[in-house]
Design a protein around this motif. Structure first.
Motif, PDB file in Angstrom:
ATOM      1  N   ILE A 122       4.501  10.017  -7.480  1.00  0.00           N
ATOM      2  CA  ILE A 122       5.658  10.382  -8.312  1.00  0.00           C
ATOM      3  C   ILE A 122       5.310  10.271  -9.796  1.00  0.00           C
ATOM      4  O   ILE A 122       5.713  11.128 -10.599  1.00  0.00           O
ATOM      5  CB  ILE A 122       6.870   9.508  -7.956  1.00  0.00           C
ATOM      6  CG1 ILE A 122       7.321   9.807  -6.524  1.00  0.00           C
ATOM      7  CG2 ILE A 122       8.018   9.752  -8.932  1.00  0.00           C
ATOM      8  CD1 ILE A 122       8.488   8.969  -6.047  1.00  0.00           C
ATOM      9  N   SER A 123       4.559   9.255 -10.183  1.00  0.00           N
ATOM     10  CA  SER A 123       4.161   9.126 -11.584  1.00  0.00           C
ATOM     11  C   SER A 123       3.256  10.281 -12.001  1.00  0.00           C
ATOM     12  O   SER A 123       3.371  10.799 -13.120  1.00  0.00           O
ATOM     13  CB  SER A 123       3.451   7.793 -11.818  1.00  0.00           C
ATOM     14  OG  SER A 123       4.317   6.697 -11.579  1.00  0.00           O
ATOM     15  N   ILE A 154      10.254   7.775 -16.103  1.00  0.00           N
ATOM     16  CA  ILE A 154       9.290   7.233 -15.144  1.00  0.00           C
ATOM     17  C   ILE A 154       7.937   7.034 -15.813  1.00  0.00           C
ATOM     18  O   ILE A 154       7.261   6.010 -15.609  1.00  0.00           O
ATOM     19  CB  ILE A 154       9.177   8.164 -13.918  1.00  0.00           C
ATOM     20  CG1 ILE A 154      10.460   8.071 -13.086  1.00  0.00           C
ATOM     21  CG2 ILE A 154       7.956   7.805 -13.063  1.00  0.00           C
ATOM     22  CD1 ILE A 154      10.539   9.094 -11.963  1.00  0.00           C
ATOM     23  N   LEU A 155       7.521   7.994 -16.630  1.00  0.00           N
ATOM     24  CA  LEU A 155       6.261   7.862 -17.359  1.00  0.00           C
ATOM     25  C   LEU A 155       6.314   6.662 -18.313  1.00  0.00           C
ATOM     26  O   LEU A 155       5.366   5.872 -18.388  1.00  0.00           O
ATOM     27  CB  LEU A 155       5.968   9.144 -18.137  1.00  0.00           C
ATOM     28  CG  LEU A 155       4.735   9.124 -19.054  1.00  0.00           C
ATOM     29  CD1 LEU A 155       3.471   8.892 -18.246  1.00  0.00           C
ATOM     30  CD2 LEU A 155       4.646  10.416 -19.854  1.00  0.00           C
ATOM     31  N   PHE A 173       7.706   1.290  -8.730  1.00  0.00           N
ATOM     32  CA  PHE A 173       8.705   1.915  -7.858  1.00  0.00           C
ATOM     33  C   PHE A 173      10.101   1.344  -8.120  1.00  0.00           C
ATOM     34  O   PHE A 173      11.066   2.091  -8.303  1.00  0.00           O
ATOM     35  CB  PHE A 173       8.315   1.717  -6.398  1.00  0.00           C
ATOM     36  CG  PHE A 173       9.307   2.305  -5.430  1.00  0.00           C
ATOM     37  CD1 PHE A 173       9.307   3.672  -5.164  1.00  0.00           C
ATOM     38  CD2 PHE A 173      10.235   1.500  -4.800  1.00  0.00           C
ATOM     39  CE1 PHE A 173      10.238   4.213  -4.281  1.00  0.00           C
ATOM     40  CE2 PHE A 173      11.162   2.031  -3.919  1.00  0.00           C
ATOM     41  CZ  PHE A 173      11.159   3.396  -3.653  1.00  0.00           C
ATOM     42  N   ASN A 174      10.211   0.024  -8.159  1.00  0.00           N
ATOM     43  CA  ASN A 174      11.525  -0.617  -8.278  1.00  0.00           C
ATOM     44  C   ASN A 174      12.159  -0.397  -9.642  1.00  0.00           C
ATOM     45  O   ASN A 174      13.333  -0.018  -9.742  1.00  0.00           O
ATOM     46  CB  ASN A 174      11.401  -2.116  -8.011  1.00  0.00           C
ATOM     47  CG  ASN A 174      10.900  -2.419  -6.615  1.00  0.00           C
ATOM     48  OD1 ASN A 174      11.107  -1.647  -5.689  1.00  0.00           O
ATOM     49  ND2 ASN A 174      10.222  -3.540  -6.464  1.00  0.00           N
ATOM     50  N   LEU A 197       0.811  -1.225   0.000  1.00  0.00           N
ATOM     51  CA  LEU A 197       0.000   0.000   0.000  1.00  0.00           C
ATOM     52  C   LEU A 197       0.845   1.276   0.000  1.00  0.00           C
ATOM     53  O   LEU A 197       0.569   2.195  -0.797  1.00  0.00           O
ATOM     54  CB  LEU A 197      -0.962  -0.022   1.192  1.00  0.00           C
ATOM     55  CG  LEU A 197      -2.050  -1.104   1.130  1.00  0.00           C
ATOM     56  CD1 LEU A 197      -2.923  -1.070   2.370  1.00  0.00           C
ATOM     57  CD2 LEU A 197      -2.898  -0.939  -0.129  1.00  0.00           C
ATOM     58  N   PRO A 198       1.865   1.402   0.845  1.00  0.00           N
ATOM     59  CA  PRO A 198       2.704   2.609   0.755  1.00  0.00           C
ATOM     60  C   PRO A 198       3.385   2.770  -0.594  1.00  0.00           C
ATOM     61  O   PRO A 198       3.527   3.893  -1.098  1.00  0.00           O
ATOM     62  CB  PRO A 198       3.732   2.410   1.879  1.00  0.00           C
ATOM     63  CG  PRO A 198       3.077   1.485   2.836  1.00  0.00           C
ATOM     64  CD  PRO A 198       2.252   0.563   1.994  1.00  0.00           C
ATOM     65  N   LEU A 199       3.807   1.662  -1.200  1.00  0.00           N
ATOM     66  CA  LEU A 199       4.469   1.756  -2.492  1.00  0.00           C
ATOM     67  C   LEU A 199       3.490   2.191  -3.580  1.00  0.00           C
ATOM     68  O   LEU A 199       3.882   2.893  -4.523  1.00  0.00           O
ATOM     69  CB  LEU A 199       5.116   0.418  -2.853  1.00  0.00           C
ATOM     70  CG  LEU A 199       6.356   0.066  -2.030  1.00  0.00           C
ATOM     71  CD1 LEU A 199       6.855  -1.340  -2.378  1.00  0.00           C
ATOM     72  CD2 LEU A 199       7.474   1.076  -2.263  1.00  0.00           C
ATOM     73  N   TRP A 200       2.233   1.781  -3.473  1.00  0.00           N
ATOM     74  CA  TRP A 200       1.221   2.281  -4.399  1.00  0.00           C
ATOM     75  C   TRP A 200       1.099   3.801  -4.279  1.00  0.00           C
ATOM     76  O   TRP A 200       1.034   4.520  -5.282  1.00  0.00           O
ATOM     77  CB  TRP A 200      -0.142   1.641  -4.113  1.00  0.00           C
ATOM     78  CG  TRP A 200      -0.500   0.526  -5.032  1.00  0.00           C
ATOM     79  CD1 TRP A 200      -0.581  -0.801  -4.732  1.00  0.00           C
ATOM     80  CD2 TRP A 200      -0.831   0.625  -6.425  1.00  0.00           C
ATOM     81  NE1 TRP A 200      -0.927  -1.533  -5.839  1.00  0.00           N
ATOM     82  CE2 TRP A 200      -1.100  -0.689  -6.894  1.00  0.00           C
ATOM     83  CE3 TRP A 200      -0.928   1.688  -7.312  1.00  0.00           C
ATOM     84  CZ2 TRP A 200      -1.463  -0.947  -8.212  1.00  0.00           C
ATOM     85  CZ3 TRP A 200      -1.287   1.427  -8.627  1.00  0.00           C
ATOM     86  CH2 TRP A 200      -1.549   0.120  -9.054  1.00  0.00           C
TER      87      TRP A 200
END
Length: 314
Positions: free
Chosen positions: A23-24, A84-85, A111-112, A14-17
């Protein structure tokens, strides 16, 4: 390095989502402000090319395979926000359509491979430029190190998330992930270095300022490369990739859960008896989807910005 569903705990997923979505979204806003309409199709072609290249697993020592991640190459071409996009679009299509990486784990994969990969590659490139300037030998060295470091750091981030999820101890999974992906990163670095050297020779403006879009030779080369990669996709190594090999060796592969739905699993088209043809057609379809998603996201953001500007004048 695509994490399937079941490997990560909710407290990690959940935090990574949240981080990846934030950021995206910021990257999309930056891209829509800084790029012109003529540049967007070029970025879409590169994104489609990275998708196609990721289908080509190459063998690594010990019955393991790897594939191009592409974040470093995209970063060196367009900068970290566009990269990133691009990676977000590639990974989203892979998860939604081809069940490559879990839907629940999509935020972690973005993220990774996308965020960590792009920002690390950018940091390596900028640091080397700052120390050594724009010397002729520096660019290929920086490209290689950016590609290698992006893969290794993305793998270590994945290993840390697995450890935080309680799946496997950190002192076991981090060396395993880092060791295998250090080898995969060598190939990533060589591919990134070769691509940068080629583009520097034939289209120097791509490596100096922003890309020049709309010229037929660039479109032709990009589309031809995508077609070649998809035609070669049936020849990809069948060996497990780095994460899958670590999961098998450390005994947590059974924690993986299948996706909630299945469209074109494992880059095939159900019902098509010729497996090679099915893989090629699935690759072409996926590349078109990635291209379309990049363009749609950018045009949608530009349209919203135009509406806000129009409303502010009234």
């Amino acid at each position: 390095m695509h994490i399937p569903d079941g490997f990560l705990s909710p407290s990690v997923v959940l935090p990574l989502w949240g981080v990846s979505a934030g950021i995206s979204g910021y990257a999309l806003r930056r891209v829509s402000r800084e790029l012109t309409e003529r540049e967007t199709p070029v970025i879409g072609v590169v994104a489609a090319g990275i998708f196609a290249a990721q289908m080509l697993n190459f063998p690594i020592a010990g019955g393991t395979s790897g594939h191009l991640m592409g974040a470093a190459l995209a970063t060196l071409l367009f900068g970290p926000w566009v990269a990133i996009l691009i990676m977000t679009c590639v990974l989203t299509i892979q998860a939604l359509v081809f069940q490559d990486g879990g839907l629940i784990a999509l935020g972690a994969n973005i993220f990774n491979m996308g965020i960590v990969g792009a920002l690390v590659a950018y940091a390596v490139d900028q640091t080397l430029r700052g120390v050594f300037g724009d010397r002729r030998w520096m660019r290929p060295v920086a490209a290689f190190l950016a590609g290698w470091t992006a893969v290794v750091m993305g793998a270590l981030a994945t290993g840390l998330e697995l450890a935080l999820s309680g799946l496997v101890p950190a002192d076991v999974v981090l060396p395993a992930m880092g060791g295998i992906h250090a080898l995969i990163g060598v190939v990533e670095g060589l591919i990134t270095m070769s691509a940068v050297a080629f583009l520097s020779a034939v289209r120097r403006e791509l490596m100096i300022e922003r890309p020049v879009a709309g010229r037929i030779p660039l479109w032709t080369a990009g589309l031809a490369l995508i077609l070649i990669l998809t035609l070669l996709a049936p020849l990809a190594s069948a060996d497990p990739d780095g994460l899958e090999r670590v999961a098998e060796d450390l005994g947590f592969i059974q924690a993986a859960r299948p996706s909630a739905f299945s469209l074109l699993p494992d880059y095939t088209i159900p019902g098509l008896p010729n497996e090679s043809l099915a893989t090629i057609l699935a690759g072409i379809l996926g590349a078109l989807m990635v291209f379309g998603l990049v363009v749609i996201l950018w045009l949608g953001q530009r349209s919203r910005r135009g509406e806000r500007a129009s409303n502010s004048k009234t």
